[in-house]
Design an enzyme around this catalytic site. Sequence first.
Site, mmCIF file in Angstrom:
data_model
loop_
_atom_site.group_PDB
_atom_site.id
_atom_site.type_symbol
_atom_site.label_atom_id
_atom_site.label_comp_id
_atom_site.label_asym_id
_atom_site.label_seq_id
_atom_site.Cartn_x
_atom_site.Cartn_y
_atom_site.Cartn_z
ATOM 1 N N ASN A 69 0.218 -20.067 10.085
ATOM 2 C CA ASN A 69 0.386 -19.300 8.852
ATOM 3 C C ASN A 69 1.839 -19.060 8.439
ATOM 4 O O ASN A 69 2.116 -18.770 7.288
ATOM 5 C CB ASN A 69 -0.351 -17.955 8.977
ATOM 6 C CG ASN A 69 -0.037 -17.233 10.262
ATOM 7 O OD1 ASN A 69 -0.149 -17.797 11.358
ATOM 8 N ND2 ASN A 69 0.370 -15.986 10.176
ATOM 9 N N HIS A 70 2.804 -19.176 9.377
ATOM 10 C CA HIS A 70 4.212 -18.922 9.017
ATOM 11 C C HIS A 70 4.971 -20.193 8.627
ATOM 12 O O HIS A 70 6.185 -20.159 8.467
ATOM 13 C CB HIS A 70 4.941 -18.241 10.183
ATOM 14 C CG HIS A 70 4.407 -16.888 10.498
ATOM 15 N ND1 HIS A 70 4.379 -15.867 9.571
ATOM 16 C CD2 HIS A 70 3.853 -16.365 11.621
ATOM 17 C CE1 HIS A 70 3.838 -14.785 10.123
ATOM 18 N NE2 HIS A 70 3.510 -15.068 11.362
ATOM 19 N N HIS A 91 -1.963 -18.736 18.097
ATOM 20 C CA HIS A 91 -1.689 -17.632 17.159
ATOM 21 C C HIS A 91 -1.594 -16.260 17.800
ATOM 22 O O HIS A 91 -0.740 -15.478 17.407
ATOM 23 C CB HIS A 91 -2.706 -17.584 16.009
ATOM 24 C CG HIS A 91 -2.453 -16.475 15.024
ATOM 25 N ND1 HIS A 91 -1.318 -16.425 14.243
ATOM 26 C CD2 HIS A 91 -3.179 -15.358 14.699
ATOM 27 C CE1 HIS A 91 -1.364 -15.347 13.471
ATOM 28 N NE2 HIS A 91 -2.470 -14.680 13.741
ATOM 29 N N HIS A 116 -0.665 -15.414 20.816
ATOM 30 C CA HIS A 116 0.444 -15.379 21.785
ATOM 31 C C HIS A 116 0.025 -14.848 23.156
ATOM 32 O O HIS A 116 0.867 -14.692 24.040
ATOM 33 C CB HIS A 116 1.638 -14.557 21.267
ATOM 34 C CG HIS A 116 2.298 -15.169 20.077
ATOM 35 N ND1 HIS A 116 3.594 -14.881 19.709
ATOM 36 C CD2 HIS A 116 1.869 -16.079 19.176
ATOM 37 C CE1 HIS A 116 3.910 -15.562 18.623
ATOM 38 N NE2 HIS A 116 2.872 -16.297 18.278
HETATM 39 FE FE FE2 Z 1 0.343 -17.604 13.618
#
Ligand code: FE2
Length: 260
Positions: A67-68, A176, A178
């Site tokens: 998403n980033h 995502h 982590h």
């Molecule tokens: Fe992410």
Amino acid sequence: MRILFLGDIVGRPGRKAVDAAVSELRRELDLDMVIANGENASRGLGMSAKNARSLLAAGIDVLTTGNHIWKFKDVYPELNSNPRILRPANFTASSPGRGYTVHTLESGIAVAVINIQGRVFMPPIDCPFAECEKILEEIGEQAKVIIIDFHAEATSEKQALARHFAQKASAVIGTHTHVQTNDAWILEGGCAYLTDAGMCGPARSCLGMAPEPIIKRFITGLPQKWHVADGPVQLNGALMEIDESTGRAVSISAWRKDEF
Ligand code: FE2
């Protein structure tokens, strides 16, 4: 064949540790391929073109993101021109870059890597199931080994997608959150699965970021400026063995290495 999938690389500490470790890991673990999610590689959010190039040069075969990915605009042309750098496939069709690639290794083995993003507790995006179905159709006979990076937040969505495609994919690895999960196993159908690979980033942190502003944010409810933590780095991922003649998984284990 043996594949190491590295979870989200976080900031300079994560990049430096991965850069330094990859070629040695290829030897030590007898790897045929290294895939890594680089979506937090630059300052903890996003991935610049320069950092993407250096990670590939360090020995990563294919970089996935999430998403980033749109944070650093200089990576857009790179996404268009370099098939080894992926962005989630279910962004709008007009977005720069591509969401999957069929990568042929020096050995001649073709490996398809699909980057897809979840929709639960995530920004709006097209249906990951429909997009994945379409891509698998497109890949067809081009590759037997198919690895899916499902960049998603919800464990339920990750399990559902993996089970839905277990007959077709060699592996579904989540990214995502982590945080590495302890559920590496082979699903019925011969698909290696791990809900989340974890991250490659600073260990003394909250998801790679310095803990103090995060703690303050939770206590006060007020916005804080976050920055990547320093200190010792932990590399997290999934180590898999796939039978390249059938595309079915032989083994998978959650993998972790502490770099001090
Ligand atoms: Fe992410």
